[in-house]
Scaffold this motif. Structure first.
Motif, short mmCIF file in Angstrom:
data_model
loop_
_atom_site.label_atom_id
_atom_site.label_comp_id
_atom_site.label_asym_id
_atom_site.label_seq_id
_atom_site.Cartn_x
_atom_site.Cartn_y
_atom_site.Cartn_z
N ALA A 356 0.83 -1.20 0.00
CA ALA A 356 0.00 0.00 0.00
C ALA A 356 0.87 1.25 0.00
N ARG A 357 0.27 2.38 -0.32
CA ARG A 357 0.99 3.66 -0.30
C ARG A 357 1.63 3.84 1.07
N GLN A 358 2.94 4.13 1.09
CA GLN A 358 3.66 4.13 2.36
C GLN A 358 4.80 5.13 2.37
N HIS A 359 5.13 5.58 3.60
CA HIS A 359 6.23 6.52 3.79
C HIS A 359 7.19 5.94 4.81
N TRP A 360 8.45 5.79 4.40
CA TRP A 360 9.49 5.27 5.27
C TRP A 360 10.18 6.44 5.97
N ALA A 361 10.32 6.35 7.29
CA ALA A 361 10.88 7.45 8.07
C ALA A 361 11.90 6.92 9.07
N VAL A 374 -1.81 7.12 4.22
CA VAL A 374 -0.51 6.52 3.93
C VAL A 374 -0.09 5.66 5.12
N VAL A 375 0.58 4.56 4.84
CA VAL A 375 1.13 3.70 5.89
C VAL A 375 2.48 4.28 6.34
N ASP A 376 2.68 4.35 7.65
CA ASP A 376 3.96 4.80 8.19
C ASP A 376 4.85 3.59 8.45
N VAL A 377 6.06 3.65 7.90
CA VAL A 377 7.07 2.62 8.15
C VAL A 377 8.21 3.34 8.86
#
Length: 389
Positions: A356-361, A374-377
């Motif tokens: 799924a749409r995701q943001h890696w931080a 958005v999914v938080d990674v």
């Protein structure tokens, strides 16, 4: 118009970086070059590529406002960078350089939309730079110029223009319709008046807000400072989570290629390839690049050459759903090299949350997180925590 709950008063001045006022990162100074409308000529692309090689880490980062960043700059590199940018007409005003944040509809004037907003981009930028008072705008100020297709009007600009037809333009404030209307020929004058009204209201309320939406009843109070032709208010279109991808046929019969740039990072070699492919490109809020005006018989070769460097033309590619902060080694607060980890997950087909749409931080701040669902990674030091928020 519905009043918004104001953000608590800012306790520090806006320190948004620019080309001359850089940010000290773990890998060196970071400079942000404003690119109104995302429009860059071939010569400007070459100047940016040379600056990235000579002064930075050899790459450009694309931002969600269609601007570019250079990382890894040495202390004192600002003067040399400023000279290079000025020579390439990328720094028309040293005093206003941080406030030249202007988004324009992708493909405007070439395919779709009611009007070509590229003249608006140039006129608005020139008007901002010509007014000494507007140098006091916060660096987070944003103008959105939407040609009627509804792609950038919903991105929360402080001031915006939304074409409703070839003859009528709506003024938006903090992403909502102000109810004021103008003919396209008069639209930029109205946007400049609204920008001055925002700054005046900001000053009245203490001068600490970074965005119009943070002001106490900011939309209504800014609107009250303006005069103009009223119209029936409309709902501002929600911004898409993904812009155009792949080929688009232009009105003149030529073709534009829209390439997604994985994690928004372009090498200097890629930038020079773009410069040699067309006379002008447009950077988009979705960290993609519009490569327009290609002859039909040149499209396949251009796409193949750009694809070989890693650019993506498939709207279903996992790269269209993954973003990331700078991570290590660029950020001292990061707990992981999130870009490398995200790239590995894409290549291995191992993205979490079913892709799924995701943001890696790299930390809980989640810098660069896109708007919308958005999914938080998030890196924890012992792995990644994955969750919706």
């Amino acid at each position: 118009m519905t009043a918004r709950t104001p953000t608590p008063a800012r306790l520090r001045a806006d320190a948004c970086p620019g080309a001359l006022q850089t940010h000290a990162a773990a890998d060196g100074a970071l400079a942000r070059v404003r690119v109104p409308g995302g429009l860059l000529t071939g010569g400007q692309l070459r100047a940016l590529a040379a600056a990235a090689r000579d002064l930075g880490d050899g790459a450009l980062e694309l931002t969600s406002r269609g601007n570019v960043q250079l990382r890894g700059l040495a202390d004192g590199a600002e003067a040399g960078l400023g000279d290079r940018l000025a020579a390439a007409d990328l720094l028309p005003s040293a005093t206003h350089e941080r406030v030249r944040n202007v988004l324009a509809s992708a493909l405007t004037g070439r395919a779709g939309g009611h009007v070509d907003v590229r003249p608006w981009v140039r006129a608005l930028d020139a008007g901002i730079c010509a007014d000494p008072a507007l140098a006091a705008l916060p660096g987070r100020y944003l103008a959105t110029l939407d040609d009627g297709r509804g792609d950038v009007a919903g991105l929360g600009g402080d001031v915006g223009l939304l074409a409703l037809s070839p003859a009528e333009v709506a003024l938006t404030l903090a992403g909502t319709d102000s109810g004021l209307r103008a003919h396209p020929d008069d639209a930029v004058a109205l946007a400049l008046a609204a920008t001055r009204a925002f700054l005046d209201e900001r000053t009245t309320q203490g001068g600490t807000a970074w965005r119009l939406a943070e002001l106490d009843d900011g939309v209504s109070r800014t609107r009250a400072r303006l005069s103009g032709r009223p119209g029936v208010t409309v709902d501002v279109p929600r911004a898409p989570t993904l812009g155009p991808v792949g080929p688009a046929t232009q009105r003149d019969g030529s073709v534009a290629l829209v390439a997604v740039v994985p994690l928004g990072r372009l090498t200097a070699d890629q930038v020079e390839l773009l410069a040699g492919t067309t006379d002008e490109v447009q950077l988009t809020p979705w960290r993609s690049v519009v490569v327009p005006d290609l002859a039909e018989d040149a499209v396949d070769d251009a796409a193949a050459a750009l694809h070989r460097t890693g650019m993506v033309f498939d709207a279903d590619s996992a790269w269209t759903r993954v973003t990331a902060c700078a991570g290590r080694p660029g950020c001292a607060k990061s707990l992981a090299d999130v870009r490398a980890d995200a790239a590995r997950a894409v290549v291995d087909g191992a993205l979490p949350a079913g892709g799924a749409r995701q943001h890696w931080a790299g930390c809980e701040r989640r810098c660069g997180r896109p708007r919308g669902e958005v999914v938080d990674v998030v890196a924890t030091g012992t792995g990644y925590r994955v969750g919706w928020s």
